[in-house]
Scaffold this motif. Structure first.
Motif, PDB file in Angstrom:
ATOM      1  N   ASP A 133       0.797  -1.224   0.000  1.00 31.31           N
ATOM      2  CA  ASP A 133       0.000   0.000   0.000  1.00 31.31           C
ATOM      3  C   ASP A 133       0.832   1.277   0.000  1.00 31.31           C
ATOM      4  O   ASP A 133       0.418   2.288  -0.585  1.00 31.31           O
ATOM      5  CB  ASP A 133      -0.985  -0.001   1.166  1.00 31.31           C
TER       6      ASP A 133
ATOM      7  N   ALA B 279       1.779   1.870  -3.549  1.00 28.72           N
ATOM      8  CA  ALA B 279       0.590   2.289  -4.296  1.00 28.72           C
ATOM      9  C   ALA B 279       0.248   3.739  -4.001  1.00 28.72           C
ATOM     10  O   ALA B 279      -0.118   4.507  -4.898  1.00 28.72           O
ATOM     11  CB  ALA B 279      -0.589   1.383  -3.956  1.00 28.72           C
TER      12      ALA B 279
ATOM     13  N   ILE C 234      -4.258  -0.624  -0.602  1.00 24.68           N
ATOM     14  CA  ILE C 234      -4.137  -0.265  -2.020  1.00 24.68           C
ATOM     15  C   ILE C 234      -5.483   0.198  -2.560  1.00 24.68           C
ATOM     16  O   ILE C 234      -5.571   1.208  -3.266  1.00 24.68           O
ATOM     17  CB  ILE C 234      -3.597  -1.452  -2.834  1.00 24.68           C
TER      18      ILE C 234
END
Length: 264
Positions: A123, A126, A149
């Motif tokens: 994450d 991302a 994410i």
């Protein structure tokens, strides 16, 4: 569904400028309209049979459509004397460098050689891609921290979830070189399109004509679906016939009225 070789009728007018990803406004709008299935059909008509990245799914069913030129990251299997969490923190680690160098508007394509033993991205990465304006990310491996994410809003496609740390099994080798991802050859700059059904790859030099044809096919299918729902035979309406195309063109010229009005 077969592609229909008819011109699009409702693309926005353009002054010839390109969008941030290098696509013309007409081409981008057509790709926003066209399904990956119709794009694949337009490519098949041109002899390209291996364009869909099979086995990959969107991380979220309601994520935005993904469109952009490919920027690639290639992994190879890890080796114990090179890959560790300490080395992973190096400023030269290409996995981390990719998150800082993938251009805005591009799609990061991660060739994980099908490895789902470890994560291709988490994450934090991302979040950084989203902040930098990257259009999306694709891997034939898997992600960790998938709920995080999803919360970034970054379009993402994977084979399956993968939580373990990357250095356990993968080494980031090179950036922005030709790769194979989910069995498809991808060259930097190829146009990647992702929708709810999956991901398709368009050779850059074909994108304008493929987008126009696939978008036109999508518009014809709206017309065909109305008639099929009204009882017309599939044989009459889909795939398109010379007669149904003429009928479609008359319908477009009439302003796309309801079928009841059109048939009067």
């Amino acid at each position: 569904m077969n592609s229909i070789n008819i011109s699009m009728q409702n693309l926005a007018e353009s002054n010839g400028a390109s969008t941030a990803d290098g696509l013309s406004p007409e081409t981008r709008q057509a790709l926003m309209l066209a399904s990956t299935a119709n794009i694949a059909n337009a490519l098949l008509k041109r002899g390209f049979r291996n364009t869909c990245m099979l086995g990959l799914s969107p991380l979220s069913p309601d994520q935005p459509r993904m469109i952009g030129p490919a920027y690639t990251l290639r992994f190879i299997p890890a080796r114990e004397d090179i890959d560790s969490l300490t080395n992973y923190g190096s400023l030269e680690n290409k996995h981390r460098v990719a998150m800082e160098e993938c251009p805005a508007g591009s799609v990061l394509v991660i060739d994980a050689f099908g490895n789902t033993r470890v994560s291709s991205m988490g994450d934090m990465m991302a979040s950084r891609l989203k902040k930098r304006g990257v259009a999306g990310v694709v891997t034939d491996g898997g992600y960790r921290d998938t709920s995080g994410i999803k919360s970034t809003g970054l379009p993402a496609y994977q084979r399956q979830g993968a939580s373990p740390a990357t250095p356990i099994a993968m080494h980031a080798l090179e950036l922005n070189q030709p790769v194979g991802c989910a069995g498809v050859a991808i060259y930097p700059g190829d146009i990647i399109v992702g929708d709810a059904d999956g991901v398709v790859v368009i050779p850059r030099h074909l994108v304008d004509e493929v987008a126009e044809e696939a978008g036109a096919a999508e518009e014809y299918e709206v017309f065909a679906a109305l008639h099929i729902e009204n009882g017309r035979s599939l044989m009459e309406m889909f795939p398109a016939t010379p007669e149904s195309l003429k009928e479609y063109e008359r319908w477009v010229k009439a302003g796309r009225p309801s079928l009841a009005e059109f048939m009067e």
